[in-house]
Write a protein that holds these residues in place. Structure first.
Motif, PDB file in Angstrom:
ATOM      1  N   TYR A 178       0.833  -1.208   0.000  1.00  0.00           N
ATOM      2  CA  TYR A 178       0.000   0.000   0.000  1.00  0.00           C
ATOM      3  C   TYR A 178       0.865   1.255   0.000  1.00  0.00           C
ATOM      4  CZ  TYR A 178      -3.353   3.511   1.487  1.00  0.00           C
ATOM      5  OH  TYR A 178      -4.118   4.640   1.576  1.00  0.00           O
ATOM      6  N   ALA A 179       1.958   1.228   0.756  1.00  0.00           N
ATOM      7  CA  ALA A 179       2.852   2.388   0.788  1.00  0.00           C
ATOM      8  C   ALA A 179       3.509   2.602  -0.570  1.00  0.00           C
ATOM      9  CB  ALA A 179       3.914   2.189   1.868  1.00  0.00           C
ATOM     10  N   LEU A 180       3.856   1.523  -1.252  1.00  0.00           N
ATOM     11  CA  LEU A 180       4.420   1.666  -2.597  1.00  0.00           C
ATOM     12  C   LEU A 180       3.380   2.217  -3.568  1.00  0.00           C
ATOM     13  CD1 LEU A 180       6.578  -1.572  -2.874  1.00  0.00           C
ATOM     14  CD2 LEU A 180       7.371   0.783  -2.634  1.00  0.00           C
ATOM     15  N   TYR A 181       2.139   1.818  -3.400  1.00  0.00           N
ATOM     16  CA  TYR A 181       1.060   2.372  -4.227  1.00  0.00           C
ATOM     17  C   TYR A 181       0.940   3.878  -3.995  1.00  0.00           C
ATOM     18  CZ  TYR A 181      -3.665   3.638  -5.575  1.00  0.00           C
ATOM     19  OH  TYR A 181      -4.742   4.272  -6.115  1.00  0.00           O
ATOM     20  N   LEU A 182       1.011   4.301  -2.725  1.00  0.00           N
ATOM     21  CA  LEU A 182       0.931   5.731  -2.428  1.00  0.00           C
ATOM     22  C   LEU A 182       2.135   6.481  -2.985  1.00  0.00           C
ATOM     23  CD1 LEU A 182      -0.359   5.889   1.260  1.00  0.00           C
ATOM     24  CD2 LEU A 182      -1.575   6.527  -0.813  1.00  0.00           C
ATOM     25  N   THR A 183       3.302   5.854  -2.938  1.00  0.00           N
ATOM     26  CA  THR A 183       4.516   6.513  -3.411  1.00  0.00           C
ATOM     27  C   THR A 183       4.437   6.816  -4.901  1.00  0.00           C
ATOM     28  OG1 THR A 183       5.792   5.342  -1.730  1.00  0.00           O
ATOM     29  CG2 THR A 183       7.028   6.293  -3.539  1.00  0.00           C
ATOM     30  N   PHE A 184       3.876   5.912  -5.658  1.00  0.00           N
ATOM     31  CA  PHE A 184       3.813   6.098  -7.103  1.00  0.00           C
ATOM     32  C   PHE A 184       2.442   6.573  -7.576  1.00  0.00           C
ATOM     33  CE2 PHE A 184       7.135   2.828  -6.488  1.00  0.00           C
ATOM     34  CZ  PHE A 184       8.212   3.605  -6.906  1.00  0.00           C
TER      35      PHE A 184
ATOM     36  N   GLY B 252       1.416  12.245  -1.445  1.00  0.00           N
ATOM     37  CA  GLY B 252       1.361  10.788  -1.480  1.00  0.00           C
ATOM     38  C   GLY B 252       2.752  10.180  -1.595  1.00  0.00           C
ATOM     39  N   PHE B 253       3.633  10.843  -2.349  1.00  0.00           N
ATOM     40  CA  PHE B 253       5.005  10.343  -2.490  1.00  0.00           C
ATOM     41  C   PHE B 253       5.747  10.396  -1.158  1.00  0.00           C
ATOM     42  CE2 PHE B 253       9.507  11.276  -3.224  1.00  0.00           C
ATOM     43  CZ  PHE B 253       9.875  10.118  -3.883  1.00  0.00           C
ATOM     44  N   ILE B 254       5.673  11.553  -0.481  1.00  0.00           N
ATOM     45  CA  ILE B 254       6.377  11.714   0.799  1.00  0.00           C
ATOM     46  C   ILE B 254       5.780  10.781   1.852  1.00  0.00           C
ATOM     47  CG2 ILE B 254       6.915  13.333   2.663  1.00  0.00           C
ATOM     48  CD1 ILE B 254       8.489  13.819   0.106  1.00  0.00           C
ATOM     49  N   PHE B 255       4.459  10.752   1.950  1.00  0.00           N
ATOM     50  CA  PHE B 255       3.793   9.893   2.942  1.00  0.00           C
ATOM     51  C   PHE B 255       4.080   8.418   2.651  1.00  0.00           C
ATOM     52  CE2 PHE B 255       0.006   7.653   4.580  1.00  0.00           C
ATOM     53  CZ  PHE B 255       0.127   7.999   5.924  1.00  0.00           C
ATOM     54  N   GLY B 256       4.004   8.022   1.391  1.00  0.00           N
ATOM     55  CA  GLY B 256       4.280   6.641   1.016  1.00  0.00           C
ATOM     56  C   GLY B 256       5.718   6.249   1.278  1.00  0.00           C
ATOM     57  N   LEU B 257       6.637   7.175   1.063  1.00  0.00           N
ATOM     58  CA  LEU B 257       8.046   6.892   1.311  1.00  0.00           C
ATOM     59  C   LEU B 257       8.321   6.683   2.796  1.00  0.00           C
ATOM     60  CD1 LEU B 257      10.671   6.677  -0.335  1.00  0.00           C
ATOM     61  CD2 LEU B 257      11.078   9.072   0.213  1.00  0.00           C
ATOM     62  N   VAL B 258       7.749   7.531   3.636  1.00  0.00           N
ATOM     63  CA  VAL B 258       7.944   7.394   5.083  1.00  0.00           C
ATOM     64  C   VAL B 258       7.293   6.111   5.593  1.00  0.00           C
ATOM     65  CG1 VAL B 258       7.366   8.418   7.323  1.00  0.00           C
ATOM     66  CG2 VAL B 258       8.210   9.863   5.482  1.00  0.00           C
TER      67      VAL B 258
END
Length: 184
Positions: A111-117, A123-129
């Protein structure tokens, strides 16, 4: 294809294995209790707001989090009892729960990788963290599973120490002459 899972004798390279697992179990139990209290307080506070719209997703996700944390607390108590009593069955039960936890961490990482991309900066910053946190949780969970499996194997063997005599593997050849009854 078969691989060999390593067995370790120490927790974090310094503590004895069982003591390190007990300390880890109590720390994780305390963290789960604090997190459960925080989520319950947040859930109750959000339910008491008059102008806050409560939808099914909000209620369902909070009930899922609370149930997961409650299960986590119950299984950590089972693990603590099993570690103190040196009961490999209870520790194996906790090991199976660790597999479930590992699967949830992997789903969280997806899910975090989905948010990152997703294409949004937030979404990129939140997904990366969040992805970094989930990845570190996956690595720690795998290490803890190896530690627990090593302790279970050690308890099933029934001894704390095992010595291997590698010099006993040497080949000794003896020739016996049956007619003369002499040994060469």
């Amino acid at each position: 294809m078969r691989c060999e899972i390593p067995e370790v004798g120490r927790c974090c390279f310094c503590f004895p294995l069982r003591l390190g697992l007990i300390v880890w179990g109590y720390l994780k139990l305390a963290a789960s209790l604090v997190l459960l209290v925080v989520i319950l307080m947040s859930f109750i506070t959000n339910l008491q707001r008059q102008n806050y719209p409560h939808d099914i997703l909000f209620l369902g996700s909070n009930i899922f989090y609370i149930g997961s944390l409650f299960a986590d607390i119950v299984f950590h108590i089972i693990f603590a009892v099993g570690a103190h009593k040196k009961d490999p069955k209870k520790m194996e039960l906790f090991l199976k729960f660790c597999i479930y936890t590992l699967v949830t961490y992997v789903l969280g990482l997806c899910y975090a990788l989905y948010l990152t991309f997703s294409g949004y900066f937030f979404g990129f910053i939140f997904g990366l963290v969040i992805g970094t946190l989930f990845f570190s949780c996956i690595v720690i969970e795998i290490y803890i599973m190896i530690l627990i499996r090593s302790e279970v194997v050690k308890l099933k063997r029934g001894s704390n120490f095992q010595f291997v005599n590698h010099s006993a593997d040497a080949n000794i050849s003896v020739e016996i002459d049956v007619d003369n009854k002499t040994i060469y």
